[in-house]
Scaffold this motif. Structure first.
Motif, PDB file in Angstrom:
ATOM      1  N   ARG A 228      32.890  14.347  -9.319  1.00 13.82           N
ATOM      2  CA  ARG A 228      34.307  14.349  -9.671  1.00 13.82           C
ATOM      3  C   ARG A 228      34.768  12.944 -10.008  1.00 13.82           C
ATOM      4  N   ARG A 229      35.759  12.904 -10.881  1.00 17.76           N
ATOM      5  CA  ARG A 229      36.403  11.643 -11.249  1.00 17.76           C
ATOM      6  C   ARG A 229      37.479  11.365 -10.228  1.00 17.76           C
ATOM      7  N   LEU A 230      37.556  10.123  -9.770  1.00 21.19           N
ATOM      8  CA  LEU A 230      38.589   9.745  -8.810  1.00 21.19           C
ATOM      9  C   LEU A 230      39.721   9.069  -9.557  1.00 21.19           C
ATOM     10  N   VAL A 231      40.943   9.436  -9.201  1.00 20.61           N
ATOM     11  CA  VAL A 231      42.107   8.794  -9.791  1.00 20.61           C
ATOM     12  C   VAL A 231      42.492   7.612  -8.918  1.00 20.61           C
ATOM     13  N   GLN A 232      43.231   6.685  -9.484  1.00 19.86           N
ATOM     14  CA  GLN A 232      43.621   5.492  -8.743  1.00 19.86           C
ATOM     15  C   GLN A 232      44.360   5.906  -7.480  1.00 19.86           C
ATOM     16  N   GLY A 233      43.989   5.278  -6.368  1.00 17.32           N
ATOM     17  CA  GLY A 233      44.571   5.601  -5.074  1.00 17.32           C
ATOM     18  C   GLY A 233      43.668   6.498  -4.235  1.00 17.32           C
ATOM     19  N   CYS A 234      42.680   7.132  -4.849  1.00 17.24           N
ATOM     20  CA  CYS A 234      41.753   8.012  -4.124  1.00 17.24           C
ATOM     21  C   CYS A 234      40.431   7.326  -3.853  1.00 17.24           C
ATOM     22  N   GLU A 235      40.319   6.079  -4.271  1.00 12.62           N
ATOM     23  CA  GLU A 235      39.050   5.384  -4.123  1.00 12.62           C
ATOM     24  C   GLU A 235      38.922   4.986  -2.718  1.00 12.62           C
TER      25      GLU A 235
ATOM     26  N   GLY B 110      34.042   7.417  -9.850  1.00 11.19           N
ATOM     27  CA  GLY B 110      33.727   8.795  -9.501  1.00 11.19           C
ATOM     28  C   GLY B 110      33.060   8.904  -8.152  1.00 11.19           C
ATOM     29  N   GLU B 111      32.863  10.144  -7.765  1.00 13.11           N
ATOM     30  CA  GLU B 111      32.185  10.463  -6.506  1.00 13.11           C
ATOM     31  C   GLU B 111      31.144  11.525  -6.806  1.00 13.11           C
ATOM     32  N   VAL B 112      29.933  11.296  -6.342  1.00 11.82           N
ATOM     33  CA  VAL B 112      28.855  12.260  -6.514  1.00 11.82           C
ATOM     34  C   VAL B 112      28.337  12.651  -5.135  1.00 11.82           C
ATOM     35  N   ARG B 113      28.021  13.915  -4.989  1.00 12.78           N
ATOM     36  CA  ARG B 113      27.392  14.412  -3.760  1.00 12.78           C
ATOM     37  C   ARG B 113      26.025  14.950  -4.143  1.00 12.78           C
ATOM     38  N   TYR B 114      25.023  14.512  -3.389  1.00  8.15           N
ATOM     39  CA  TYR B 114      23.652  14.855  -3.740  1.00  8.15           C
ATOM     40  C   TYR B 114      22.790  14.941  -2.490  1.00  8.15           C
ATOM     41  N   ARG B 115      21.607  15.474  -2.686  1.00  5.02           N
ATOM     42  CA  ARG B 115      20.586  15.456  -1.639  1.00  5.02           C
ATOM     43  C   ARG B 115      19.294  14.991  -2.282  1.00  5.02           C
ATOM     44  N   VAL B 116      18.416  14.452  -1.490  1.00  6.88           N
ATOM     45  CA  VAL B 116      17.141  13.968  -2.000  1.00  6.88           C
ATOM     46  C   VAL B 116      16.140  15.118  -1.927  1.00  6.88           C
ATOM     47  N   LYS B 117      15.592  15.470  -3.090  1.00  6.39           N
ATOM     48  CA  LYS B 117      14.593  16.542  -3.179  1.00  6.39           C
ATOM     49  C   LYS B 117      13.355  15.962  -3.836  1.00  6.39           C
ATOM     50  N   ASN B 118      12.266  15.947  -3.125  1.00  6.13           N
ATOM     51  CA  ASN B 118      10.992  15.439  -3.660  1.00  6.13           C
ATOM     52  C   ASN B 118      11.142  14.039  -4.252  1.00  6.13           C
ATOM     53  N   GLY B 119      11.917  13.204  -3.579  1.00  4.23           N
ATOM     54  CA  GLY B 119      12.092  11.830  -4.018  1.00  4.23           C
ATOM     55  C   GLY B 119      13.101  11.624  -5.137  1.00  4.23           C
ATOM     56  N   VAL B 120      13.788  12.700  -5.555  1.00  4.83           N
ATOM     57  CA  VAL B 120      14.774  12.622  -6.629  1.00  4.83           C
ATOM     58  C   VAL B 120      16.157  12.899  -6.051  1.00  4.83           C
ATOM     59  N   ASN B 121      17.144  12.093  -6.436  1.00  3.16           N
ATOM     60  CA  ASN B 121      18.523  12.331  -6.030  1.00  3.16           C
ATOM     61  C   ASN B 121      19.060  13.483  -6.872  1.00  3.16           C
TER      62      ASN B 121
END
Length: 96
Positions: free
Chosen positions: A89-96, A72-83
């Motif tokens: 989203r889940r990545l299908v084979q070939g999108c990795e 999978g792929e996660v998008r995040y920001r760090v807020k007060n030391g927490v991700n």
């Protein structure tokens, strides 16, 4: 009229400065899901290189999109030391 124009411009600039954070400040990580904790609304991914990362999702319903062992792929920001995750989203084979 000049004073009104200046006040409107100052107000617009103030609103744009306090708006939502831009999407480009998000950190993107791809990896294999090693753990999902629905009680804590968190997910742990192990990238191909580097240490595993745990992200607490702002929307816990996103955790239903992926299962342990999937890539999978996660998008995040760090807020007060927490991700703090905003996208997942889940990545299908070939999108990795």
């Amino acid at each position: 009229m000049k004073v009104l124009s200046m006040l409107l411009l100052a107000g617009a600039l103030t609103l744009s400065a306090v708006g939502a954070a831009p999407a480009d400040d998000l950190i993107k990580t791809k990896g294999t899901v090693t753990s999902i904790n629905k009680d804590a609304a968190s997910i742990t991914l192990k990238p191909k290189s580097g240490a595993a990362i745990t992200v607490v999702m702002e929307d816990p319903d996103l955790l239903g999109r992926i299962r342990e062992g999937e890539v999978g792929e996660v998008r995040y920001r760090v807020k007060n030391g927490v991700n703090s995750g905003v996208k997942l989203r889940r990545l299908v084979q070939g999108c990795e």
